[in-house]
Design an enzyme around this catalytic site. Sequence first.
Site, PDB file in Angstrom:
ATOM      1  N   GLY A 101       0.825  -1.204   0.000  1.00 29.43           N
ATOM      2  CA  GLY A 101       0.000   0.000   0.000  1.00 29.43           C
ATOM      3  C   GLY A 101       0.854   1.246   0.000  1.00 29.43           C
ATOM      4  O   GLY A 101       2.015   1.224   0.408  1.00 29.43           O
ATOM      5  N   ARG A 102       0.263   2.329  -0.487  1.00 34.64           N
ATOM      6  CA  ARG A 102       1.007   3.586  -0.557  1.00 34.64           C
ATOM      7  C   ARG A 102       0.053   4.740  -0.313  1.00 34.64           C
ATOM      8  O   ARG A 102      -1.100   4.722  -0.772  1.00 34.64           O
ATOM      9  CB  ARG A 102       1.678   3.731  -1.916  1.00 34.64           C
ATOM     10  N   GLY A 103       0.528   5.750   0.402  1.00 40.26           N
ATOM     11  CA  GLY A 103      -0.264   6.935   0.675  1.00 40.26           C
ATOM     12  C   GLY A 103       0.581   8.187   0.567  1.00 40.26           C
ATOM     13  O   GLY A 103       1.747   8.140   0.166  1.00 40.26           O
ATOM     14  N   ASP A 148     -16.006   5.778  12.178  1.00 40.90           N
ATOM     15  CA  ASP A 148     -15.821   5.455  10.763  1.00 40.90           C
ATOM     16  C   ASP A 148     -15.974   3.952  10.535  1.00 40.90           C
ATOM     17  O   ASP A 148     -15.161   3.317   9.866  1.00 40.90           O
ATOM     18  CB  ASP A 148     -14.441   5.931  10.279  1.00 40.90           C
ATOM     19  N   PHE A 151       1.929  10.034   2.795  1.00 37.62           N
ATOM     20  CA  PHE A 151       3.012  10.234   3.751  1.00 37.62           C
ATOM     21  C   PHE A 151       3.885   9.003   3.940  1.00 37.62           C
ATOM     22  O   PHE A 151       4.799   9.026   4.740  1.00 37.62           O
ATOM     23  CB  PHE A 151       2.445  10.677   5.097  1.00 37.62           C
TER      24      PHE A 151
END
Length: 417
Positions: free
Chosen positions: A73-75, A234, A77
């Site tokens: 995964g990548r975001g 959430d 930050f």
Amino acid sequence: MIETISTNASPTSTSSRSSSPQPSNSTSTCTSTSSSTTRRPHSEVIETLGATTSETKDGLRKINNYLLKKEIGRGAFGTVHLGVDTNTKTEYAIKEFSKSRLRRKEQSDMLRKRGGIGARGRGRGRGIGLGVGRETAAAAAQPGSSNPLDLVRGEVAILKKLHHPNVVKLFEVLDDPNDDSIFMVFEMAHKGVLMDISLDETTTPYTEDQARRYFREMILGIEYLHNNDIAHRDIKPDNLLLSNDNVLKIVDFGVSEMFIKGNDKLKKSAGSPAFMAPELCKPRHGEVSGKAADIWSMGVTLYCLVYGHLPFSSTNLLELMDKINNDPVDYSGHKLSDEILDLLHRTLDKDPATRMTMDDLRHHPWVTQHDTDMMISEEENCEWVVTEVTDDDIHNAIKSIASIFTVVSFKYKFGNL
């Protein structure tokens, strides 16, 4: 997914449980204090200051004893890796954050607040994480405090005390002072999200028996959080992951808030719009019950599990809010039992004052199959209850702190591993 994580690494404590990773550096061992009726578990979060980042001959990176095998995964930050403890061969989900990016984000947020610009709304996303809203953590640490050290200490003190089989577990935080990265080691939920739901698509629904199993585990996890004065805010299928042995894990506490004991009223709207309660979809809504809002989101989640789509859907946010506030829920299209339809009607009650409570949920005939499969008691489920966060807890949460504190936005989803 959106999450709030404020942390710094330093050697503190760990438990002796064999399932936990072994400390990379020397640590001191301490136990949580006991309440008058319940002994809390040992702290299992290891905070390692002075970790070392290296590279293997195969070109893979290591942080102390953790080998970062591949990116999952990548975001904005940082990155999420499938990591392996080379000592135990145990797999973990390891989040790597850029300290320089986090500092810039913190500075930007401070400037925006000084300029009177409110925080932007949070969108949908998928992922895994464990954190508590920074503003409420600050209040827990020191009422009225804006000291980032207090924010971090308050959060970590709380995270150490959360201990439940249906809440994802944070094991270790590592900081390499000579590198731009900070790492957080979480338990791995190999089977990924409970259900992949989008606004305009339908997916294969679960059977009632399958949905019941996961809904019962959701009840236990959310009940535990509520007993710890935490509103998740959430809840949705994206934030419910499955372990290898099909145990449901509640994740992503990025917009969660702590409330005052006995008063769960919250003022801010947060979470994914399609899962937000009607009372949060109104302008200038004032204080709302965090528990009741979570119950609504649980109802929307259950609806998704048995119908395969959302009860209210629109790509236009204002139209979506209007539908949630005013449109009836459509229960056609699937042959469901009267019991689950009754539960859905009562959890998706637009009036929070008459909506089902957690106690109603755990005793509902559909959940218990007419009392033939009773839930474990609330007392047993919430045995390890965080009764309070003491000054000593906060002071000892982090012995030494690097200059890292921020709100982190992260969005990813587990793929096939």
